[in-house]
Design a protein around this motif. Structure first.
Motif, PDB file in Angstrom:
ATOM      1  N   GLU A  16       8.869   5.704   8.807  1.00 26.34           N
ATOM      2  CA  GLU A  16       8.673   6.537   9.996  1.00 26.34           C
ATOM      3  C   GLU A  16       7.858   7.800   9.725  1.00 26.34           C
ATOM      4  O   GLU A  16       7.190   8.309  10.615  1.00 26.34           O
ATOM      5  N   ASN A  17       7.910   8.317   8.498  1.00 23.23           N
ATOM      6  CA  ASN A  17       7.302   9.619   8.210  1.00 23.23           C
ATOM      7  C   ASN A  17       6.127   9.574   7.248  1.00 23.23           C
ATOM      8  O   ASN A  17       5.463  10.592   7.045  1.00 23.23           O
ATOM      9  N   GLY A  18       5.869   8.428   6.647  1.00 23.30           N
ATOM     10  CA  GLY A  18       4.678   8.208   5.838  1.00 23.30           C
ATOM     11  C   GLY A  18       4.392   9.242   4.771  1.00 23.30           C
ATOM     12  O   GLY A  18       5.251   9.584   3.959  1.00 23.30           O
ATOM     13  N   ALA A  25       0.833  -1.211   0.000  1.00 21.04           N
ATOM     14  CA  ALA A  25       0.000   0.000   0.000  1.00 21.04           C
ATOM     15  C   ALA A  25       0.867   1.260   0.000  1.00 21.04           C
ATOM     16  O   ALA A  25       0.551   2.235  -0.689  1.00 21.04           O
ATOM     17  N   THR A  26       1.969   1.243   0.733  1.00 24.56           N
ATOM     18  CA  THR A  26       2.873   2.390   0.762  1.00 24.56           C
ATOM     19  C   THR A  26       3.566   2.547  -0.583  1.00 24.56           C
ATOM     20  O   THR A  26       3.687   3.660  -1.104  1.00 24.56           O
ATOM     21  N   GLN A  27       4.015   1.448  -1.158  1.00 26.71           N
ATOM     22  CA  GLN A  27       4.637   1.501  -2.483  1.00 26.71           C
ATOM     23  C   GLN A  27       3.657   2.046  -3.519  1.00 26.71           C
ATOM     24  O   GLN A  27       4.046   2.839  -4.397  1.00 26.71           O
ATOM     25  N   GLN A  28       2.403   1.658  -3.421  1.00 28.58           N
ATOM     26  CA  GLN A  28       1.384   2.151  -4.343  1.00 28.58           C
ATOM     27  C   GLN A  28       1.165   3.659  -4.160  1.00 28.58           C
ATOM     28  O   GLN A  28       0.987   4.393  -5.132  1.00 28.58           O
ATOM     29  N   THR A  29       1.191   4.120  -2.915  1.00 34.85           N
ATOM     30  CA  THR A  29       1.043   5.554  -2.645  1.00 34.85           C
ATOM     31  C   THR A  29       2.221   6.328  -3.220  1.00 34.85           C
ATOM     32  O   THR A  29       2.041   7.405  -3.801  1.00 34.85           O
ATOM     33  N   VAL A  30       3.426   5.793  -3.072  1.00 32.06           N
ATOM     34  CA  VAL A  30       4.610   6.417  -3.661  1.00 32.06           C
ATOM     35  C   VAL A  30       4.442   6.531  -5.176  1.00 32.06           C
ATOM     36  O   VAL A  30       4.674   7.590  -5.767  1.00 32.06           O
ATOM     37  N   MET A  31       4.004   5.451  -5.802  1.00 28.99           N
ATOM     38  CA  MET A  31       3.863   5.445  -7.259  1.00 28.99           C
ATOM     39  C   MET A  31       2.748   6.377  -7.727  1.00 28.99           C
ATOM     40  O   MET A  31       2.887   7.031  -8.768  1.00 28.99           O
ATOM     41  N   ASP A  45       5.105  13.185   0.142  1.00 26.65           N
ATOM     42  CA  ASP A  45       4.764  14.500  -0.412  1.00 26.65           C
ATOM     43  C   ASP A  45       5.975  15.395  -0.620  1.00 26.65           C
ATOM     44  O   ASP A  45       5.975  16.245  -1.513  1.00 26.65           O
ATOM     45  N   GLU A  46       7.012  15.231   0.197  1.00 31.80           N
ATOM     46  CA  GLU A  46       8.192  16.082   0.098  1.00 31.80           C
ATOM     47  C   GLU A  46       9.296  15.477  -0.767  1.00 31.80           C
ATOM     48  O   GLU A  46       9.879  16.154  -1.609  1.00 31.80           O
ATOM     49  N   VAL A  47       9.590  14.206  -0.553  1.00 28.25           N
ATOM     50  CA  VAL A  47      10.775  13.607  -1.163  1.00 28.25           C
ATOM     51  C   VAL A  47      10.541  13.171  -2.607  1.00 28.25           C
ATOM     52  O   VAL A  47      11.406  13.375  -3.467  1.00 28.25           O
ATOM     53  N   VAL A  48       9.384  12.608  -2.896  1.00 30.20           N
ATOM     54  CA  VAL A  48       9.136  12.108  -4.256  1.00 30.20           C
ATOM     55  C   VAL A  48       9.210  13.233  -5.294  1.00 30.20           C
ATOM     56  O   VAL A  48       9.965  13.124  -6.270  1.00 30.20           O
TER      57      VAL A  48
END
Length: 170
Positions: free
Chosen positions: A66-68, A9-15, A73-76
């Protein structure tokens, strides 16, 4: 080395985030840049890196976990902007005017050069050094370079050569 598993789910949010900003950039720039590869192999206190010629973004799995959403939102967009700038302008200053333009104008994100995430869980042993104006925490790598007389480091404020803290025990 064990790798932290990132939930699907996190990988999907990143993508989703990556694809959103890539679509904005492609539309604004009138290009069709492909989706970069994303890996979760970044180590240390760095949140992410853009590997320009490989068209790849490497993210720090621990800091992401740790930062979700704040991390995403910041790094990608930050790392994507590096790739886009490379494609548009070639090799330029990493956080220079081209990168700032890409962040603000094209992606609509406030440009920030560094993250403010806590790095306590990913920071290795540090060594205390001093100058005239403050205390500095140096990494093992920098400490060892000083010990082997391969490098010297100066304070950015007072320009004094950093000296080991005599009160620190190894």
């Amino acid at each position: 080395m064990t790798t932290l598993r990132i939930p699907i789910a996190t990988q999907q949010t990143v993508m989703r985030c990556l694809r959103h900003y890539l679509a904005l950039a492609n539309a604004y720039l009138k290009v069709d840049y492909p989706e970069p590869k994303v890996s979760y192999q970044q180590r240390g206190t760095t949140a992410g890196t853009a590997h320009l010629s490989a068209w790849e973004i490497r993210l720090n799995a621990v800091l992401l976990t740790e930062n979700g959403q704040r991390f995403i939102d910041e790094v990608v967009p930050h790392e994507l902007a590096h790739l886009l700038v490379y494609k548009q302008f070639g090799r330029v200053s990493p956080h220079g005017q081209e990168w700032q333009w890409m962040m603000e104008t094209v992606l609509g994100v406030s440009p920030s050069r560094t993250h403010a995430f806590s790095v306590v869980s990913v920071q290795g042993k540090t060594f205390t050094y001093r100058c005239h104006c403050q205390t500095h925490l140096l990494t093992v790598r920098r400490h060892n370079k000083i010990a082997r007389q391969e490098s010297e480091y100066r304070c950015r404020k007072c320009r004094q050569l950093l000296q080991p803290d005599p009160n620190q025990l190894d």
